[in-house]
Enzyme design. Sequence first.
Site, PDB file in Angstrom:
ATOM      1  N   ASN A  95       0.831  -1.221   0.000  1.00  0.00           N
ATOM      2  CA  ASN A  95       0.000   0.000   0.000  1.00  0.00           C
ATOM      3  C   ASN A  95       0.859   1.262   0.000  1.00  0.00           C
ATOM      4  O   ASN A  95       0.834   2.063   0.915  1.00  0.00           O
ATOM      5  CB  ASN A  95      -0.956  -0.008   1.195  1.00  0.00           C
ATOM      6  N   HIS A 181      -5.431  -9.088   4.522  1.00  0.00           N
ATOM      7  CA  HIS A 181      -5.866  -8.284   5.669  1.00  0.00           C
ATOM      8  C   HIS A 181      -7.374  -8.490   5.763  1.00  0.00           C
ATOM      9  O   HIS A 181      -8.126  -7.981   4.939  1.00  0.00           O
ATOM     10  CB  HIS A 181      -5.523  -6.806   5.449  1.00  0.00           C
ATOM     11  N   ASP A 310       3.863  -5.843  11.756  1.00  0.00           N
ATOM     12  CA  ASP A 310       3.021  -4.887  11.030  1.00  0.00           C
ATOM     13  C   ASP A 310       3.528  -3.464  11.273  1.00  0.00           C
ATOM     14  O   ASP A 310       2.747  -2.543  11.531  1.00  0.00           O
ATOM     15  CB  ASP A 310       1.533  -5.020  11.404  1.00  0.00           C
TER      16      ASP A 310
HETATM   17 ZN   LIG Z   1       0.068  -4.012   7.518  1.00  0.00          ZN
END
Ligand SMILES: [Zn+2]
Length: 449
Positions: A95, A181, A310
């Site tokens: 992303n 996710h 993360d």
């Molecule tokens: Zn992530």
Amino acid sequence: MIADLVLSNSKAYFKEDIVDCSIAFGNGRILKIGKEANMPKADSRIDLKNQLVLPGLIDAHVHLRDEGKSRKEDFYSGTSAAAAGGFATVVDMPNNDPVTMSSGTLRNRMDIAERKVLVNVGFRCEFPRNLKDVELIVQQGALGFKLFMAEQVGGLDLDDDDGIIEAFKTVAGFGASVAVHAEDKETLKKAEDVLKKEKRNDVAAFLKAHSERVELRAVERVLNLVRRSGVQLHFCHVSTEEGLNAIVEARESGARVSCEVTPHNLLLSSDDLKRIGMLCVCMPPVRDKRHIEALWKGVKNGSIDFVASDHAPHLLKEKEAESVWDVKVGIPGLETTLPLLLTEVNRGRLELGELVRLLAEKPAEILQLRRKGCLTEGYDADLTVVDLHRKFKIDSSKFLSKAKYSPFDGREVTGKPVKTFVNGRLVFDEGEVVVKPGTGRVLRREIAV
Ligand SMILES: [Zn+2]
């Protein structure tokens, strides 16, 4: 035979035991593990003074940003944070700006990374708009794909099950895997809209929006798509008991699924979120005791495959908005994960062997990183050296990451990474980066023919 480097006086985690030994490196690989007397001659030597040596740790879920988001983090700062946190290998998520979702964006990212990284970096790619491009992305060396289900990021229509199944089948055809996710866009959006109408904008509202149901819906939907496509699928940051149970059940009935948990979901609760506020806002959120206990159980019994940070860095001012809906979601984790887990080892909640499984063996296996994940002759010379008993306080102002905040700030921890070796070279030594950018390698998935 002359080695490049011999590490003497090490206590190495070797074949499920801690052994006194020396370790020789040559050409970026582990040449020999054994008694000092049996070591080859070497160009240089380092005395490890009986510190604990682990296989080079792997963080399979990080956001290194760079490119259009380099104000938050770049390949140099992010991999400095990795080295400081004891990670020799990290996997970057797509992303970005631009989103990594084509062979061109991936190639460009790899080129930039090649010049800047201090540790090894692999890349996951979002799905391209045109499935024909999956092959090009695979050829470019993506470690796998990623599907973000909470909102539209990549090229797949999230509302189209048939389209997703086709995409999964295409990826499976190249032997690649998908990481997901799992938060359901529709359920999430509906809950958010209601809360916004009620003018709720605090962290409790965020927690309510990102409910257990949001995760379970996405997990169940994806499991159904996995059954119909046969793809190898990995669930990122599982955060609920129900989500984990569904994954375990699917695995027991033969689905090729794995999952990870974050240190914050193991160690912070929804009460902590309310106390700490915006700096602790992440997706999925930290939850109440019932879930934390279920996640720990999963870590101990092996139903959770590994721990990943993360690492999701933002500017401090992006974490300081009035309304939780405007706050950037995510927390940096590369420099806290290992000390936090070593603290659990010292407390007796985690075995050292479990830590090695969670941060090295399993991520290497699931990501199909050959020659990584354990200390073995012939494997890559990636090593993490820790001082198991050193106490310190987490202080985000000292992070090498650009993101100088942490929900763990001020926490007393025991156990610190002191040296990180990558591809046979000492990269990080007692608080300092000691090599030039570009010492790490870009990892490309080897395609089985
Ligand atoms: Zn992530």
